[in-house]
Design a protein around this motif. Structure first.
Motif, PDB file in Angstrom:
ATOM      1  N   UNK A  36       0.794  -1.240   0.000  1.00  0.00           N
ATOM      2  CA  UNK A  36       0.000   0.000   0.000  1.00  0.00           C
ATOM      3  C   UNK A  36       0.826   1.289   0.000  1.00  0.00           C
ATOM      4  N   UNK A  37       1.950   1.367   0.757  1.00  0.00           N
ATOM      5  CA  UNK A  37       2.714   2.626   0.720  1.00  0.00           C
ATOM      6  C   UNK A  37       3.135   3.012  -0.698  1.00  0.00           C
ATOM      7  N   UNK A  38       3.441   2.011  -1.515  1.00  0.00           N
ATOM      8  CA  UNK A  38       3.903   2.291  -2.872  1.00  0.00           C
ATOM      9  C   UNK A  38       2.743   2.658  -3.793  1.00  0.00           C
ATOM     10  N   UNK A  39       1.636   1.888  -3.679  1.00  0.00           N
ATOM     11  CA  UNK A  39       0.483   2.141  -4.556  1.00  0.00           C
ATOM     12  C   UNK A  39      -0.196   3.456  -4.179  1.00  0.00           C
ATOM     13  N   UNK A  40      -0.500   3.625  -2.888  1.00  0.00           N
ATOM     14  CA  UNK A  40      -1.144   4.869  -2.443  1.00  0.00           C
ATOM     15  C   UNK A  40      -0.194   6.058  -2.580  1.00  0.00           C
ATOM     16  N   UNK A  41       1.111   5.812  -2.374  1.00  0.00           N
ATOM     17  CA  UNK A  41       2.098   6.887  -2.535  1.00  0.00           C
ATOM     18  C   UNK A  41       2.159   7.365  -3.965  1.00  0.00           C
ATOM     19  N   UNK A  42       2.238   6.411  -4.908  1.00  0.00           N
ATOM     20  CA  UNK A  42       2.248   6.769  -6.336  1.00  0.00           C
ATOM     21  C   UNK A  42       0.973   7.500  -6.722  1.00  0.00           C
ATOM     22  N   UNK A 174      -5.788  -2.170  -9.139  1.00  0.00           N
ATOM     23  CA  UNK A 174      -4.468  -2.728  -8.824  1.00  0.00           C
ATOM     24  C   UNK A 174      -4.299  -2.831  -7.308  1.00  0.00           C
ATOM     25  N   UNK A 175      -4.793  -1.834  -6.593  1.00  0.00           N
ATOM     26  CA  UNK A 175      -4.754  -1.890  -5.131  1.00  0.00           C
ATOM     27  C   UNK A 175      -5.624  -3.014  -4.593  1.00  0.00           C
ATOM     28  N   UNK A 188     -12.015  -7.442   4.368  1.00  0.00           N
ATOM     29  CA  UNK A 188     -11.894  -6.267   5.234  1.00  0.00           C
ATOM     30  C   UNK A 188     -10.801  -5.329   4.714  1.00  0.00           C
ATOM     31  N   UNK A 189      -9.727  -5.926   4.206  1.00  0.00           N
ATOM     32  CA  UNK A 189      -8.640  -5.131   3.650  1.00  0.00           C
ATOM     33  C   UNK A 189      -9.093  -4.306   2.467  1.00  0.00           C
ATOM     34  N   UNK A 190      -9.941  -4.908   1.601  1.00  0.00           N
ATOM     35  CA  UNK A 190     -10.461  -4.187   0.435  1.00  0.00           C
ATOM     36  C   UNK A 190     -11.316  -3.010   0.875  1.00  0.00           C
ATOM     37  N   UNK A 191     -12.196  -3.239   1.876  1.00  0.00           N
ATOM     38  CA  UNK A 191     -13.040  -2.143   2.379  1.00  0.00           C
ATOM     39  C   UNK A 191     -12.197  -1.018   2.962  1.00  0.00           C
ATOM     40  N   UNK A 192     -11.164  -1.388   3.742  1.00  0.00           N
ATOM     41  CA  UNK A 192     -10.288  -0.372   4.323  1.00  0.00           C
ATOM     42  C   UNK A 192      -9.515   0.364   3.238  1.00  0.00           C
ATOM     43  N   UNK A 193      -9.123  -0.385   2.197  1.00  0.00           N
ATOM     44  CA  UNK A 193      -8.380   0.243   1.101  1.00  0.00           C
ATOM     45  C   UNK A 193      -9.227   1.306   0.416  1.00  0.00           C
ATOM     46  N   UNK A 198      -9.865   7.005  -0.718  1.00  0.00           N
ATOM     47  CA  UNK A 198     -10.585   8.275  -0.834  1.00  0.00           C
ATOM     48  C   UNK A 198     -10.098   9.297   0.196  1.00  0.00           C
ATOM     49  N   UNK A 199      -9.654   8.823   1.370  1.00  0.00           N
ATOM     50  CA  UNK A 199      -9.124   9.755   2.373  1.00  0.00           C
ATOM     51  C   UNK A 199      -7.878  10.453   1.838  1.00  0.00           C
ATOM     52  N   UNK A 200      -6.947   9.663   1.280  1.00  0.00           N
ATOM     53  CA  UNK A 200      -5.730  10.272   0.718  1.00  0.00           C
ATOM     54  C   UNK A 200      -6.080  11.174  -0.449  1.00  0.00           C
ATOM     55  N   UNK A 201      -7.060  10.768  -1.248  1.00  0.00           N
ATOM     56  CA  UNK A 201      -7.483  11.586  -2.383  1.00  0.00           C
ATOM     57  C   UNK A 201      -7.990  12.949  -1.905  1.00  0.00           C
ATOM     58  N   UNK A 202      -8.806  12.936  -0.836  1.00  0.00           N
ATOM     59  CA  UNK A 202      -9.356  14.192  -0.311  1.00  0.00           C
ATOM     60  C   UNK A 202      -8.243  15.097   0.222  1.00  0.00           C
ATOM     61  N   UNK A 203      -7.285  14.501   0.950  1.00  0.00           N
ATOM     62  CA  UNK A 203      -6.165  15.284   1.482  1.00  0.00           C
ATOM     63  C   UNK A 203      -5.355  15.905   0.346  1.00  0.00           C
TER      64      UNK A 203
END
Length: 598
Positions: A36-42, A174-175, A188-193, A198-203
């Motif tokens: 996740x750090x790499x996918x969400x970071x990118x 991909x995530x 549960x991981x998919x729901x949290x993802x 969307x949280x990172x997107x909003x920020x």
């Protein structure tokens, strides 16, 4: 860096139904949260780069390229339309040929090329028109861009569209691929993802609409474009660093050719009598091969909706080989293929209902910015809010509302409705449409107040002595529209599209936005050309203080009301997708949706 390959323990998603089932499914070991750090970071840096580039684009076109209100609005709408249709192509290439990883990688470089070009445009004097004074701007005497300057701008936007076409439809799926949907932990991981995505997107949007836009307005356009460009380069590096922990799902073959084969098979057998119902006798007459990887791809239940398509699965002499496979995919379709096509067909009316809602939302980036430019944007004696940042009010609304909705309201509503999501996704979308209509009505009244104030005081710069925060009510309402309708649509497409079409489902969301861009552009051009005859300025004339933008907002509100009526009709007829696995695993209950039972 070596190209990523599919790990031996990874599962290949396959939908060739005639293939024999595997003896025992191999347990896959997903990348999960490690990746996740790499996918969400990118994704975050790419979003910050691209949104930071376009958040202030209306101001850029009007002040640097000296384009008028209608021309800049149309260019943004046309380019945004191309960018929103491009994900369909990206999704097709990803799902059918090269996989999500390589599409994201190639598209990231295309985005970087576009951003470098945009930075050069503002950095090199030869690539943009000469600056002009306030007096020249007031008299519309600023020099327009040359054909070469405009051509280079279009080239940059083209690169950005290619990048958007690959990253948007693939980053979210991909995530999701990194989690195993067959386990509780994976689900549960998919729901949290989804929540983190969307949280990172909003920020990121908040950062882009405030910090980046402030740098563009108050420091320089070169730094304002250069910083997002450097962040984009960093996002590419981050994405490739994660190659050793990703799960790579092989492309599944052309989805669109499978759809075409199903329709052709049904057409060829159109004169046959279609078997009714879901029973063992019916199953014997229809082609229903075992599914490879069924533990990962849920089998769809045979339905009587669009029954004419069921004819494509009727088995005739010569349709089946001795080994149980089809002699031709163009003559015989499986039940699974037919039900997947039905899922696609029945979603289309819901997709269409999102266009007008999106059209209203798009005005935040064009005419709302034009309004803000002619209002008092000062906060204290030394700070002025950039006009392009005004849309941050919608984002703040979403950021505050979503946790309240998710953590407090949904659990309370769930106790009453017994629905996991509190209200159905279709109800959520409908509420969003209502908010978009209310936003346009409020926007019209605020614009009339602003215009009357500007014309009464008749200042040299045309600015109304009225705080820009008067735009907050319409933007707050539009934030609610996005929180309900847009997020509802995203989740609806993801859940209702066939499992082998998740990238297309994600792209369909952007197609809706793309059509809305063209509808917006067509409406702007039509209103511009039709109104303002007999010596009167048209509703969208270059000088917003002489225009009647409030009338344009009322037109959008009226179209929204018509769209709401249409939506209530199509939503009341909709039947949710049902998987055989759902029937086996989940308790049965009736869910009312506008009088429709699930």
């Amino acid at each position: 860096m070596p190209p990523p390959s599919l790990p031996e323990n990874d599962v290949e998603k396959s939908h060739h139904h005639h293939s024999p089932p595997p003896a025992k499914p191999t347990k896959r070991k997903p990348g999960g949260w490690k990746s996740m750090p790499y996918i969400l970071g990118n994704e975050s840096f790419e979003r910050l780069a691209s949104i930071g580039l376009v958040a202030n684009f209306t101001v850029f076109l009007m002040t640097v390229f000296h384009m008028d209100q209608v021309s800049s609005s149309n260019l943004i709408n046309i380019w945004s339309g191309v960018s929103n249709f491009a994900p369909l192509i990206g999704a097709f290439i990803s799902d059918a040929y090269v996989g999500k990883f390589w599409v994201i990688a190639f598209s990231s470089f295309a985005t970087l090329s576009g951003m470098v070009t945009m930075t050069l445009i503002v950095g090199l004097p030869k690539l943009h028109p000469p600056s002009c004074t306030t007096q020249q701007a007031r008299l519309n005497q600023c020099q327009a861009p040359t054909n070469r300057q405009f051509g280079i701008l279009v080239l940059a936007l083209g690169f950005l569209s290619i990048g958007t076409g690959g990253i948007r439809p693939c980053s979210l799926p991909f995530g999701v691929d990194q989690f195993d949907p067959t386990t509780d932990e994976g689900r549960k991981g998919i729901n949290s993802f989804f929540n983190w995505y969307y949280t990172t997107f909003t920020i990121i949007v908040l950062t882009a609409l405030t910090l980046v836009v402030y740098i563009q307005d108050s420091v320089s356009w070169v730094w304002g474009f250069g910083i997002p460009t450097m962040l984009m380069a960093f996002s590419i590096v981050l994405f490739f660093i994660g190659t050793h922990v990703y799960i790579y799902v092989k492309p599944e073959g052309s989805i669109f050719s499978g759809i075409a084969q199903t329709l052709v098979a049904a057409y060829k057998k159109r004169k046959l009598e279609v078997p009714r119902g879901e029973n063992e006798m019916t199953r014997g007459k229809l082609y229903d091969p075992p599914m490879k990887g069924m533990y990962e791809v849920p089998k769809l239940l045979l339905t009587d909706r669009f029954r004419f398509l069921n004819k494509g699965a009727i088995v005739l002499d010569g349709d089946i080989n001795p080994n149980g496979s089809r002699t031709s995919a163009w003559k015989l379709a499986s039940i699974q293929q037919i039900e997947e096509v039905k899922c696609l067909i029945k979603v289309i009316p819901i997709v269409a209902s999102g266009i007008i809602c999106f059209t209203a939302i798009l005005q935040q980036g064009t005419f709302t910015v034009s309004q803000a430019l002619k209002m008092n944007r000062h906060l204290g004696p030394n700070f002025q809010i950039p006009a392009g940042s005004i849309g941050v009010i919608s984002m703040i609304t979403i950021g505050i509302w979503l946790p309240i909705y998710d953590r407090i309201l949904i659990p309370l509503i769930r106790k009453i409705t017994k629905i996991e999501t509190g209200i159905t996704l279709l109800q959520r979308i409908g509420i969003g449409i209502v908010f978009s209509i209310l936003s346009m009505i409020v926007a019209a009244f605020i614009e009339k107040m602003r215009r009357d104030s500007a014309n009464y005081h008749n200042r040299v710069d045309g600015v109304a002595p009225m705080s820009v925060m008067w735009l907050a009510p319409q933007l707050i309402l539009m934030g609610f529209a996005e929180a309900f309708s847009i997020l509802g649509q995203l989740e609806f497409y993801y859940k209702e599209f066939p499992d082998n079409m998740k990238s297309v489902a994600n792209a369909m969301f952007f197609v809706t936005a793309g059509v809305a861009n063209y509808v917006s552009s067509a409406l702007v051009s039509m209103v511009h050309n039709v109104t303002g005859k007999h010596g009167q300025p048209d509703w969208l004339t270059a000088n917003i203080n002489e225009a009647k933008v409030d009338y344009f907002y009322f037109v959008l509100a009226g179209l929204g009301v018509l769209n709401l009526v249409y939506y209530l009709v199509v939503a009341s007829r909709y039947r949710y997708k049902v998987n055989i696995r759902d029937i086996e695993e989940e308790p049965q209950f009736d869910v009312e949706l506008y009088g429709v039972k699930k």
